[in-house]
Design an enzyme around this catalytic site. Structure first.
Site, mmCIF file in Angstrom:
data_model
loop_
_atom_site.group_PDB
_atom_site.id
_atom_site.type_symbol
_atom_site.label_atom_id
_atom_site.label_comp_id
_atom_site.label_asym_id
_atom_site.label_seq_id
_atom_site.Cartn_x
_atom_site.Cartn_y
_atom_site.Cartn_z
ATOM 1 N N TYR A 1 25.372 5.336 31.691
ATOM 2 C CA TYR A 1 24.146 4.999 30.988
ATOM 3 C C TYR A 1 24.168 5.566 29.572
ATOM 4 C CZ TYR A 1 21.919 3.564 35.406
ATOM 5 O OH TYR A 1 21.594 2.934 36.580
ATOM 6 N N SER B 1 14.946 -1.540 38.979
ATOM 7 C CA SER B 1 14.267 -2.729 38.442
ATOM 8 C C SER B 1 13.039 -3.093 39.280
ATOM 9 C CB SER B 1 15.232 -3.920 38.365
ATOM 10 O OG SER B 1 16.273 -3.678 37.441
ATOM 11 N N PRO B 2 12.180 -2.118 39.619
ATOM 12 C CA PRO B 2 11.045 -2.389 40.509
ATOM 13 C C PRO B 2 9.933 -3.211 39.867
ATOM 14 C CG PRO B 2 10.899 -0.162 39.681
ATOM 15 C CD PRO B 2 12.226 -0.700 39.222
ATOM 16 N N ILE B 3 9.929 -3.296 38.550
ATOM 17 C CA ILE B 3 8.957 -4.171 37.878
ATOM 18 C C ILE B 3 9.693 -5.340 37.225
ATOM 19 C CG2 ILE B 3 7.144 -2.448 37.549
ATOM 20 C CD1 ILE B 3 8.145 -1.927 34.768
ATOM 21 N N GLN C 1 12.349 -5.504 35.388
ATOM 22 C CA GLN C 1 12.674 -5.251 33.980
ATOM 23 C C GLN C 1 11.516 -5.634 33.051
ATOM 24 O OE1 GLN C 1 16.544 -6.874 33.044
ATOM 25 N NE2 GLN C 1 17.519 -5.843 34.761
ATOM 26 N N GLY C 2 10.310 -5.320 33.517
ATOM 27 C CA GLY C 2 9.115 -5.503 32.691
ATOM 28 C C GLY C 2 8.379 -6.803 32.912
ATOM 29 N N LEU D 1 7.055 -8.121 35.572
ATOM 30 C CA LEU D 1 5.889 -8.042 36.440
ATOM 31 C C LEU D 1 4.741 -7.234 35.838
ATOM 32 C CD1 LEU D 1 7.571 -7.639 39.949
ATOM 33 C CD2 LEU D 1 6.229 -9.584 39.122
#
Length: 384
Positions: free
Chosen positions: A107, A260-262, A264-265, A267
């Site tokens: 990263y 990536s729970p949203i 990647q933005g 949602l």
């Protein structure tokens, strides 16, 4: 060197006051079934244990993929303003009680880059420690690069990560993706790291159900619990529910860490046909997709959120937490985002709302591209 676990302090600078409905929902017993009840057991301090390990982390973590990155995030450039914002994200997270941070050696600018996500996280911890005692749980990852062979490569890479982080051990060390030449040596390296006390728990990432079960059994023979599998999982990308990974995690008592729970933005509700995401995400979430496919779901998420005085981001993160045995790790670029993420904790959607959102999301088939696991199988179909 300081240890990966330090001491705690601090409350959220900008706490989000729950509505009466949210306050009532907060006292509901947690959902759990089968082995997931043990795997996601809530500790007295509100944390959850990672699988069968002794490591307890906050029920929501922070992903540090974007910190220092110039290849996918940050409009392909990194400067002092973005550095200050990332530091603000770290401090706000700790202030709000979120102390679980996920990074990786690749990263940021990468393994050999001058600005590395691990280095930034280590720097932020050290600077905070100079002001007050804080408790931070660090998760980082080993890159299964083709030229890295055998168990020794895992230990060598881990020691480099520890040096960048400025710690003597980390709470969780994960294999970032499956190896091209097999995973046995890498798994043996994880076991060695655990036995040497360099890590407190071990996990994998982007592992299919079969690879997950194989890893679990190999480590179990050494008495080393496989604590986690980190995979792409969100309301609109529920592949772990469909490919057996989530069920296997629950059965074996392995925590599913959701990256990536949203989405990647996407949602969050901030993107519209007139304001689509930029960069690589713009090729995935097109104006047509945002208009015809996603908007009905976003509208319902906003309606549900309004009844709890919560934002769409907080609703979709809470939806994941409601699945039991899942720890989402949204990426925070600044303090505002970190504080918003904290508002996903301390309350709960109803069972009916959870299922309603899942039912609506079934109609959505986002073109997310190849997840790492699927890409691996595509390029190396005969490998295991």
């Amino acid at each position: 060197m300081m240890a990966g676990t330090l001491q705690v302090a601090g409350g959220c600078l900008a706490p989000l006051l729950p509505s009466r409905r949210a306050a009532a929902a907060a006292v509901r017993p947690p959902r759990a079934s089968g082995a997931s009840a043990a795997a996601a057991a809530v500790e007295e301090d509100g944390k959850v244990r990672l699988g069968g390990s002794d490591v307890a982390v906050t029920k929501l973590g922070i992903g540090a993929w974007s910190w220092g990155d110039t290849t996918y995030w940050n409009e392909f450039q990194w400067d002092d303003r973005k550095l200050k914002a990332a530091k603000g994200a770290f401090d706000a997270s700790v202030d709000c009680g979120i102390t679980f941070f996920d990074t990786a050696e690749v990263y940021g600018a990468g393994i050999s880059g001058a600005i590395n996500s691990e280095s930034l996280l280590g720097r932020f911890i050290k600077e905070r420690q100079q002001k007050e005692q804080v408790e931070v749980a660090i998760a980082t990852k080993f890159a299964a690069l083709p030229w890295r062979l055998g168990r020794g490569s895992v230990i060598s890479a881990l020691k480099d990560s520890l040096s960048r982080l400025g710690v003597s051990s980390v709470e969780l060390y994960q294999l970032h993706w499956p190896g091209i030449w097999g995973n046995e040596g890498y798994l043996d390296g994880l076991g060695d790291a655990y036995e040497q006390g360099l890590v407190k728990a071990v996990g994998v990432s982007n592992y299919s159900e079969k690879r997950l079960r194989d890893a679990y059994e190999r480590l179990k023979k050494r008495g080393v619990p496989l604590a986690s599998n980190q995979v792409n999982y969100s309301l609109i990308y529920r592949n772990p529910e469909e490919n057996g990974v989530k069920a296997a995690c629950d059965e074996l008592g392995i925590t599913l860490i959701a990256y990536s729970p949203i989405a990647q933005g996407v949602l969050t509700g901030k993107y519209t046909p007139n304001n689509p995401p930029t960069g690589p995400r713009g090729r995935i979430y097109t104006p047509e997709f945002l208009t015809k496919v996603l908007q009905p779901l976003i509208n319902r998420i906003k309606e549900i959120g309004g009844s709890y005085e919560k934002t769409p981001t907080q609703v979709v993160l809470n939806w994941l937490i409601c699945q039991s045995n899942v720890v989402p790790i949204p990426g925070a670029k600044n303090a505002e985002q970190a504080r918003e993420f904290a508002g996903a904790l301390g309350w709960s959607l109803t069972d009916q709302e959870v299922e309603e959102l899942r039912s609506m999301a079934r109609e959505i088939k986002p073109v997310i591209g190849f997840p790492v696991e699927k890409l691996f199988d595509y390029v190396y179909p005969g490998a295991k």
